[in-house]
Motif scaffolding. Structure first.
Motif, PDB file in Angstrom:
ATOM      1  N   PRO A 175       2.018  -3.429   3.029  1.00 47.44           N
ATOM      2  CA  PRO A 175       1.988  -3.119   1.592  1.00 47.44           C
ATOM      3  C   PRO A 175       1.788  -4.355   0.723  1.00 47.44           C
ATOM      4  O   PRO A 175       2.263  -4.390  -0.427  1.00 47.44           O
ATOM      5  CB  PRO A 175       3.377  -2.509   1.369  1.00 47.44           C
ATOM      6  CG  PRO A 175       4.248  -3.271   2.326  1.00 47.44           C
ATOM      7  CD  PRO A 175       3.398  -3.598   3.531  1.00 47.44           C
TER       8      PRO A 175
ATOM      9  N   TRP B  41       0.805  -4.111  -2.832  1.00 43.07           N
ATOM     10  CA  TRP B  41       1.846  -3.656  -3.750  1.00 43.07           C
ATOM     11  C   TRP B  41       2.855  -4.768  -4.036  1.00 43.07           C
ATOM     12  O   TRP B  41       3.857  -4.544  -4.722  1.00 43.07           O
ATOM     13  CB  TRP B  41       2.595  -2.465  -3.166  1.00 43.07           C
ATOM     14  CG  TRP B  41       1.758  -1.222  -3.007  1.00 43.07           C
ATOM     15  CD1 TRP B  41       0.557  -0.957  -3.590  1.00 43.07           C
ATOM     16  CD2 TRP B  41       2.081  -0.081  -2.204  1.00 43.07           C
ATOM     17  NE1 TRP B  41       0.094   0.273  -3.209  1.00 43.07           N
ATOM     18  CE2 TRP B  41       1.005   0.842  -2.355  1.00 43.07           C
ATOM     19  CE3 TRP B  41       3.137   0.268  -1.381  1.00 43.07           C
ATOM     20  CZ2 TRP B  41       0.989   2.075  -1.708  1.00 43.07           C
ATOM     21  CZ3 TRP B  41       3.125   1.489  -0.733  1.00 43.07           C
ATOM     22  CH2 TRP B  41       2.056   2.386  -0.900  1.00 43.07           C
TER      23      TRP B  41
ATOM     24  N   SER C 205       2.523   5.679  -2.553  1.00 41.90           N
ATOM     25  CA  SER C 205       1.374   5.488  -3.442  1.00 41.90           C
ATOM     26  C   SER C 205       1.606   6.026  -4.855  1.00 41.90           C
ATOM     27  O   SER C 205       0.964   5.566  -5.811  1.00 41.90           O
ATOM     28  CB  SER C 205       0.128   6.167  -2.845  1.00 41.90           C
ATOM     29  OG  SER C 205      -0.369   5.442  -1.739  1.00 41.90           O
TER      30      SER C 205
ATOM     31  N   HIS D 204       2.768   3.067  -7.406  1.00 47.23           N
ATOM     32  CA  HIS D 204       2.133   1.741  -7.408  1.00 47.23           C
ATOM     33  C   HIS D 204       0.784   1.790  -8.114  1.00 47.23           C
ATOM     34  O   HIS D 204      -0.281   1.656  -7.507  1.00 47.23           O
ATOM     35  CB  HIS D 204       1.977   1.228  -5.972  1.00 47.23           C
ATOM     36  CG  HIS D 204       3.297   0.967  -5.306  1.00 47.23           C
ATOM     37  ND1 HIS D 204       4.050  -0.153  -5.567  1.00 47.23           N
ATOM     38  CD2 HIS D 204       3.997   1.706  -4.414  1.00 47.23           C
ATOM     39  CE1 HIS D 204       5.169  -0.110  -4.849  1.00 47.23           C
ATOM     40  NE2 HIS D 204       5.158   0.996  -4.145  1.00 47.23           N
TER      41      HIS D 204
ATOM     42  N   GLU E 212      -0.380  -0.426  -9.887  1.00 43.41           N
ATOM     43  CA  GLU E 212      -0.981  -1.751 -10.021  1.00 43.41           C
ATOM     44  C   GLU E 212      -2.223  -1.899  -9.142  1.00 43.41           C
ATOM     45  O   GLU E 212      -3.053  -2.780  -9.351  1.00 43.41           O
ATOM     46  CB  GLU E 212       0.034  -2.855  -9.676  1.00 43.41           C
ATOM     47  CG  GLU E 212       0.498  -2.886  -8.217  1.00 43.41           C
ATOM     48  CD  GLU E 212       1.696  -1.985  -7.972  1.00 43.41           C
ATOM     49  OE1 GLU E 212       2.374  -2.197  -6.955  1.00 43.41           O
ATOM     50  OE2 GLU E 212       1.939  -1.074  -8.793  1.00 43.41           O
ATOM     51  N   THR E 213      -2.356  -1.040  -8.130  1.00 41.35           N
ATOM     52  CA  THR E 213      -3.573  -1.018  -7.320  1.00 41.35           C
ATOM     53  C   THR E 213      -4.382   0.202  -7.756  1.00 41.35           C
ATOM     54  O   THR E 213      -3.864   1.064  -8.474  1.00 41.35           O
ATOM     55  CB  THR E 213      -3.241  -0.926  -5.825  1.00 41.35           C
ATOM     56  OG1 THR E 213      -2.528   0.293  -5.576  1.00 41.35           O
ATOM     57  CG2 THR E 213      -2.385  -2.105  -5.380  1.00 41.35           C
TER      58      THR E 213
ATOM     59  N   GLY F 213      -2.830   3.561  -6.924  1.00 42.14           N
ATOM     60  CA  GLY F 213      -1.787   3.499  -5.911  1.00 42.14           C
ATOM     61  C   GLY F 213      -2.288   3.489  -4.483  1.00 42.14           C
ATOM     62  O   GLY F 213      -1.490   3.557  -3.541  1.00 42.14           O
TER      63      GLY F 213
END
Length: 228
Positions: free
Chosen positions: A74, A77, A150, A153, A155-156, A159
């Motif tokens: 991860p 993340w 997911s 998150h 930020e990606t 997720g």
């Protein structure tokens, strides 16, 4: 030339010992070379993977498929892994959930997930609608009410994680799996050969330490002297 006592048994002993070592240790080398043991330390995959259970994860996974239980890194993340989760969507898929729905929706169809805890795929109360980019995946835990996956998150890209983050795929091995049984039998046969080789080796050493019987009869080169 006289044959050394126990020589043949010694040769057989060496052959059995070599073969026994190969058969006894080979299955373990194969297992640890192909699979990596990973222990589940959290509750995110209940009830499928209980806390403390050790999974045999294939080290060099091939194609990642929908529904696979995986170990993944991860790092995208900002976390340290590996984590264990389930792949619910891959590149090109659209996965969504509206709070209150009974199922997730994958590409417009209800997603059947008999593995989720308490039969509640929406536990946690987080709605989402994600179009998964190519080369990426959407990962969830089976215990949706206690899984930092997911959904949390953003930020990606939505997720998701790259498929390259997969470090292993659950091989589904257990005590009754055919591969485990076969490798166990091979290892058991190797142990038997080791014991047989050890026995022959001991017998060979014993035979070599025995003194040869005294030779009866005339000795070559001796001169006969008649009594006067």
């Amino acid at each position: 030339m006289a044959r050394r006592p126990g020589r043949r048994r010694g040769i057989w002993a060496i052959a059995l010992l070599v073969l026994g070592v190969a058969l006894a240790a080979g299955p373990y080398a194969y297992m640890f070379g192909r699979f990596a043991p990973v222990k589940q330390s959290g509750e995110s995959m209940l009830p499928t993977v209980p806390v403390g259970e050790v999974l045999a994860m294939e080290r060099n996974p091939g194609e990642v498929r929908h529904g696979d239980v995986i170990t993944y890194d991860p790092a995208d993340w900002g976390l340290d892994g590996p984590f264990i989760g389930r792949v619910v969507a891959l590149g090109g898929d659209h996965i969504s959930y509206a709070v209150g729905d009974r199922t997730l929706t994958l590409n417009g169809k209800p997603l059947d997930e008999p593995y989720v805890r308490d039969g509640d795929p929406g536990a946690g109360g987080v709605g989402f609608a994600v179009s998964v980019p190519q080369g990426r995946m959407f990962v969830l835990g089976d215990n949706r009410g206690n899984s930092a996956d997911s959904r949390f998150h953003e930020e990606t890209p939505a997720g998701t994680l790259p498929v390259s983050a997969v470090t292993g795929i659950d091989a589904g091995l257990h005590e009754a799996a055919p591969l485990v049984i076969a490798l166990g039998l091979i290892s058991l046969a190797g142990t038997g050969l080791l014991l047989a080789g050890l026995g022959l080796g001991i017998a060979s050493l014993v035979a070599r330490r025995r003194r040869p019987a005294e030779v009866q009869g005339p000795v070559w080169g001796a001169t006969r002297v008649d009594a006067p």
